[in-house]
Design a protein around this motif. Structure first.
Motif, PDB file in Angstrom:
ATOM      1  N   ARG A   1       1.640 -10.642   0.865  1.00  0.00           N
ATOM      2  CA  ARG A   1       1.717 -10.912  -0.586  1.00  0.00           C
ATOM      3  C   ARG A   1       1.200  -9.720  -1.392  1.00  0.00           C
ATOM      4  O   ARG A   1       1.619  -9.506  -2.522  1.00  0.00           O
ATOM      5  CB  ARG A   1       0.995 -12.203  -0.941  1.00  0.00           C
ATOM      6  N   TRP A   2       0.311  -8.920  -0.822  1.00  0.00           N
ATOM      7  CA  TRP A   2      -0.168  -7.726  -1.527  1.00  0.00           C
ATOM      8  C   TRP A   2       0.806  -6.563  -1.350  1.00  0.00           C
ATOM      9  O   TRP A   2       0.977  -5.736  -2.244  1.00  0.00           O
ATOM     10  CB  TRP A   2      -1.571  -7.343  -1.076  1.00  0.00           C
ATOM     11  N   LEU A   3       1.446  -6.506  -0.170  1.00  0.00           N
ATOM     12  CA  LEU A   3       2.473  -5.489   0.038  1.00  0.00           C
ATOM     13  C   LEU A   3       3.659  -5.723  -0.901  1.00  0.00           C
ATOM     14  O   LEU A   3       4.386  -4.792  -1.233  1.00  0.00           O
ATOM     15  CB  LEU A   3       2.955  -5.501   1.490  1.00  0.00           C
ATOM     16  N   ALA A   4       3.839  -6.969  -1.317  1.00  0.00           N
ATOM     17  CA  ALA A   4       4.931  -7.303  -2.237  1.00  0.00           C
ATOM     18  C   ALA A   4       4.792  -6.562  -3.565  1.00  0.00           C
ATOM     19  O   ALA A   4       5.784  -6.374  -4.279  1.00  0.00           O
ATOM     20  CB  ALA A   4       4.986  -8.811  -2.470  1.00  0.00           C
ATOM     21  N   LEU A   5       3.598  -6.111  -3.885  1.00  0.00           N
ATOM     22  CA  LEU A   5       3.415  -5.334  -5.117  1.00  0.00           C
ATOM     23  C   LEU A   5       4.213  -4.034  -5.067  1.00  0.00           C
ATOM     24  O   LEU A   5       4.725  -3.582  -6.094  1.00  0.00           O
ATOM     25  CB  LEU A   5       1.932  -5.045  -5.355  1.00  0.00           C
ATOM     26  N   LEU A   6       4.325  -3.454  -3.875  1.00  0.00           N
ATOM     27  CA  LEU A   6       5.123  -2.238  -3.732  1.00  0.00           C
ATOM     28  C   LEU A   6       6.605  -2.538  -3.992  1.00  0.00           C
ATOM     29  O   LEU A   6       7.289  -1.771  -4.666  1.00  0.00           O
ATOM     30  CB  LEU A   6       4.937  -1.638  -2.344  1.00  0.00           C
ATOM     31  N   LEU A   7       7.069  -3.673  -3.479  1.00  0.00           N
ATOM     32  CA  LEU A   7       8.451  -4.071  -3.758  1.00  0.00           C
ATOM     33  C   LEU A   7       8.641  -4.356  -5.245  1.00  0.00           C
ATOM     34  O   LEU A   7       9.655  -3.984  -5.832  1.00  0.00           O
ATOM     35  CB  LEU A   7       8.844  -5.289  -2.925  1.00  0.00           C
ATOM     36  N   LEU A   8       7.661  -4.979  -5.846  1.00  0.00           N
ATOM     37  CA  LEU A   8       7.731  -5.235  -7.286  1.00  0.00           C
ATOM     38  C   LEU A   8       7.841  -3.925  -8.064  1.00  0.00           C
ATOM     39  O   LEU A   8       8.627  -3.807  -9.009  1.00  0.00           O
ATOM     40  CB  LEU A   8       6.503  -6.031  -7.737  1.00  0.00           C
ATOM     41  N   LEU A   9       7.090  -2.924  -7.641  1.00  0.00           N
ATOM     42  CA  LEU A   9       7.170  -1.609  -8.264  1.00  0.00           C
ATOM     43  C   LEU A   9       8.556  -0.990  -8.040  1.00  0.00           C
ATOM     44  O   LEU A   9       9.142  -0.408  -8.959  1.00  0.00           O
ATOM     45  CB  LEU A   9       6.073  -0.690  -7.716  1.00  0.00           C
ATOM     46  N   ALA A  10       9.094  -1.139  -6.824  1.00  0.00           N
ATOM     47  CA  ALA A  10      10.434  -0.619  -6.535  1.00  0.00           C
ATOM     48  C   ALA A  10      11.472  -1.292  -7.428  1.00  0.00           C
ATOM     49  O   ALA A  10      12.363  -0.635  -7.970  1.00  0.00           O
ATOM     50  CB  ALA A  10      10.781  -0.828  -5.064  1.00  0.00           C
TER      51      ALA A  10
END
Length: 179
Positions: free
Chosen positions: A26-35
C-alpha cells in the motif's frame, strides 16, 4: 512533467522489486500514484490517456485496499495496453501514429512513405501485444526479481532493439525509394 514520467517509468520496476518485503504494497502504491499523476497533463489530449489514468487509479486503489503487490506489477501491462490502444486506433482512424510522428519532421510525406509508416505502426502494435503479454505472465507467475528484470531491463532492451532495427530499415527504405 514528461521527464519525471520517464524517470518514474524507468525506476518503477526496480522500486517494486527492492521494496518487496521491505515496504508494504500500500505504500509502494504511492509510486504508482505518482506515475499516474504524471499522465494528468495528457487528459485533455486523448481518450486513451483518460482511460489509462482511470485504470492506473484502479490499480492504486486495489493495491492500497488489499495491501497487494499484484496490482502494482500490472502497471507495465496497463502501459502496453494504453500504447496498443493509441497505436491501434490510429490504424483505424488515419493517419497512423508513426505517420503523425514522421510528419513532425517531414510534413510532405510521399504516398510510399505513408504506407511504410502504417506498416511500422502495425509492427509496434505487435510489440505492445507481445511485451504486454510477457509483462502479464511475469506479474502472475514469475518471481518479483524476474518480473523486475523483464519489465525494468529486458523490455527496454527489446524496445531499443526494435527502434534500432526500424531506423536501419528506414534508411534502406529511403535509399531504395529516393525519399
Amino acid at each position: 512533467m514528461s521527464v519525471l514520467a520517464v524517470i518514474i517509468t524507468l525506476i518503477y520496476p526496480l522500486a517494486i522489486w527492492f521494496g518487496h518485503g521491505q515496504v508494504q504494497p500500500r505504500w509502494l502504491a504511492l509510486l504508482l500514484l505518482l506515475a499516474v499523476a504524471t499522465r494528468l497533463p495528457t487528459l485533455a489530449i486523448s481518450r486513451v490517456a483518460r482511460w489509462s489514468v482511470l485504470a492506473g487509479m484502479l490499480l492504486v486503489l486495489l493495491a492500497v485496499w488489499n495491501n497487494a503487490l499484484l496490482p502494482l506489477k500490472l502497471y507495465p501491462v496497463l502501459v502496453n495496453a494504453g500504447l496498443l490502444a493509441a497505436f491501434g486506433y490510429s490504424l483505424l482512424a488515419p493517419p497512423s501514429m508513426v505517420e503523425r510522428l514522421a510528419r513532425m519532421r517531414e510534413p510532405d510525406l510521399p504516398a510510399v512513405a505513408v504506407g511504410y509508416t502504417r506498416r511500422v505502426t502495425q509492427v509496434w502494435c505487435g510489440f505492445f501485444i507481445l511485451n504486454g503479454a510477457l509483462a502479464f505472465a511475469t506479474a502472475l507467475w514469475a518471481s518479483e526479481a524476474l518480473w523486475s528484470l523483464y519489465t525494468g531491463v529486458i523490455s527496454y532492451l527489446l524496445m531499443g532493439a526494435l527502434f534500432g532495427i526500424e531506423f536501419l530499415l528506414r534508411l534502406r527504405f529511403k535509399r531504395l525509394h529516393h525519399v
